[in-house]
Structure formats: C-alpha cells, structure tokens
Design a protein around this motif. Structure first.
Motif, PDB file in Angstrom:
ATOM      1  N   UNK A   1       0.932  -1.300   0.021  1.00 40.20           N
ATOM      2  CA  UNK A   1      -0.103   0.024  -0.056  1.00 40.20           C
ATOM      3  C   UNK A   1       0.904   1.034   0.129  1.00 40.20           C
ATOM      4  N   UNK A   2       0.739   1.963  -1.036  1.00 43.59           N
ATOM      5  CA  UNK A   2       1.381   3.618  -1.222  1.00 43.59           C
ATOM      6  C   UNK A   2       0.682   4.442  -0.471  1.00 43.59           C
ATOM      7  N   UNK A   3       1.346   5.437   0.251  1.00 39.98           N
ATOM      8  CA  UNK A   3       0.629   6.635   0.741  1.00 39.98           C
ATOM      9  C   UNK A   3       1.640   7.885   0.532  1.00 39.98           C
ATOM     10  N   UNK A   4       1.205   9.050   0.729  1.00 36.11           N
ATOM     11  CA  UNK A   4       2.083  10.070   0.846  1.00 36.11           C
ATOM     12  C   UNK A   4       1.950  10.978  -0.462  1.00 36.11           C
TER      13      UNK A   4
ATOM     14  N   UNK B   1       5.568   6.610   1.103  1.00 34.12           N
ATOM     15  CA  UNK B   1       5.642   5.352   1.990  1.00 34.12           C
ATOM     16  C   UNK B   1       4.925   4.156   1.263  1.00 34.12           C
ATOM     17  N   UNK B   2       5.551   3.027   1.485  1.00 37.00           N
ATOM     18  CA  UNK B   2       5.213   1.772   0.735  1.00 37.00           C
ATOM     19  C   UNK B   2       5.245   0.892   2.147  1.00 37.00           C
TER      20      UNK B   2
ATOM     21  N   UNK C   1      12.610   1.121   6.932  1.00 38.74           N
ATOM     22  CA  UNK C   1      12.380   1.112   8.277  1.00 38.74           C
ATOM     23  C   UNK C   1      11.819  -0.441   8.645  1.00 38.74           C
ATOM     24  N   UNK C   2      12.997  -1.070   8.827  1.00 37.54           N
ATOM     25  CA  UNK C   2      12.695  -2.490   9.225  1.00 37.54           C
ATOM     26  C   UNK C   2      11.481  -2.948  10.249  1.00 37.54           C
ATOM     27  N   UNK C   3      11.427  -2.084  11.353  1.00 35.33           N
ATOM     28  CA  UNK C   3      10.520  -2.208  12.399  1.00 35.33           C
ATOM     29  C   UNK C   3       9.261  -2.062  11.898  1.00 35.33           C
ATOM     30  N   UNK C   4       8.812  -0.801  11.043  1.00 39.29           N
ATOM     31  CA  UNK C   4       7.583  -0.537  10.333  1.00 39.29           C
ATOM     32  C   UNK C   4       7.453  -1.279   9.144  1.00 39.29           C
ATOM     33  N   UNK C   5       8.321  -2.240   8.734  1.00 38.60           N
ATOM     34  CA  UNK C   5       8.180  -3.082   7.447  1.00 38.60           C
ATOM     35  C   UNK C   5       7.657  -1.988   6.311  1.00 38.60           C
ATOM     36  N   UNK C   6       8.295  -0.867   6.322  1.00 35.63           N
ATOM     37  CA  UNK C   6       7.894   0.179   5.103  1.00 35.63           C
ATOM     38  C   UNK C   6       9.217   0.786   4.347  1.00 35.63           C
ATOM     39  N   UNK C   7       8.854   0.956   3.336  1.00 33.37           N
ATOM     40  CA  UNK C   7       9.921   1.442   2.392  1.00 33.37           C
ATOM     41  C   UNK C   7       9.492   2.928   2.188  1.00 33.37           C
ATOM     42  N   UNK C   8      10.482   3.832   1.761  1.00 35.18           N
ATOM     43  CA  UNK C   8      10.181   5.208   1.592  1.00 35.18           C
ATOM     44  C   UNK C   8      10.813   5.796   0.447  1.00 35.18           C
TER      45      UNK C   8
END
Length: 124
Positions: A5-8, A21-22, A74-81
């Motif tokens: 899911x992309x956002x931003x 964010x992804x 961000x490993x903890x959030x499992x998110x790519x920016x």
C-alpha cells in the motif's frame, strides 16, 4: 502473499518535497529482499524510478531522479520510503511500489505484487 500500500502523494509546487511510503502486509519485505518504485504519467508507460535492497539499504536510481530522490527503509515498520526533493512538473505521475526479483533491473517485468499507486502532482 504480500500486499503493498502506497501513501504520501499529493499536490506540491515545483521545487517542493514529498515523502512516499510503501507498507507491506501479509509478509515482511525481508522475505523478498528488494523493493522498487515506478511511476506512470498519463499516456506514458510505467517507468522505473528507484530500488532498494532490504538487507543493507543499497539503492539505485533512474538518471532522471538521481540526486533528488532517496529511497530508504524502516525494518521495524516494514515500510519503504521514497523521499522526493526538488520536484519538477515532469515528476507528475502515479507512483507505485513493487517487489523486485532481480537486483539491478529497471524492467517492469522483473517486479510484481504492485500496490494501487499514489498520485503525485507537481505544479509549475
């Protein structure tokens, strides 16, 4: 199976910045190892923007965005920016993230599990 899911996205003036964010659910990015960003402008083909290797954060970029865009994770959030600076009207597009299968590729066919995209509009 992973869902992305992309956002931003949004509307910004030329010279401005946005951070996309992804976020992944269903599986962690570490399972796959590589995430890519693509964009598609109206009437144009989807084109490669950036990619990041989950393990060590190594990145590579399209020449058109090099020096302006930066991908991170961000490993903890499992998110790519995707941090986008010095935006230009030609950066206007729907931006997608996807799981990559071949490091170094800029080819759409080497990416899958696409998100739904987020619209970025840069006004002049």
């Amino acid at each position: 199976q992973v869902q992305l899911v992309e956002s931003g996205g949004g509307l910004v003036q030329a010279g401005g910045s946005l951070r996309l964010s992804c976020a992944a659910s269903g599986r962690t990015f570490s399972f796959y190892g590589m995430v890519g960003w693509f964009r598609q402008a109206p009437g144009k083909e989807r084109e490669f923007v950036a990619a990041i290797r989950w393990g060590d954060g190594t990145t590579y970029y399209a020449d058109s965005v090099k020096g302006r865009f930066t991908s991170s994770r961000d490993n903890a959030k499992n998110t790519v920016y995707l941090q986008m600076n010095s935006l230009k009207p030609e950066d206007t597009a729907v931006y997608y993230c996807a799981i990559g299968s071949r490091w170094g590729s800029r080819t759409r066919a080497d990416f899958g599990s696409w998100g739904q995209g987020t619209q970025v509009t840069v006004s002049s």
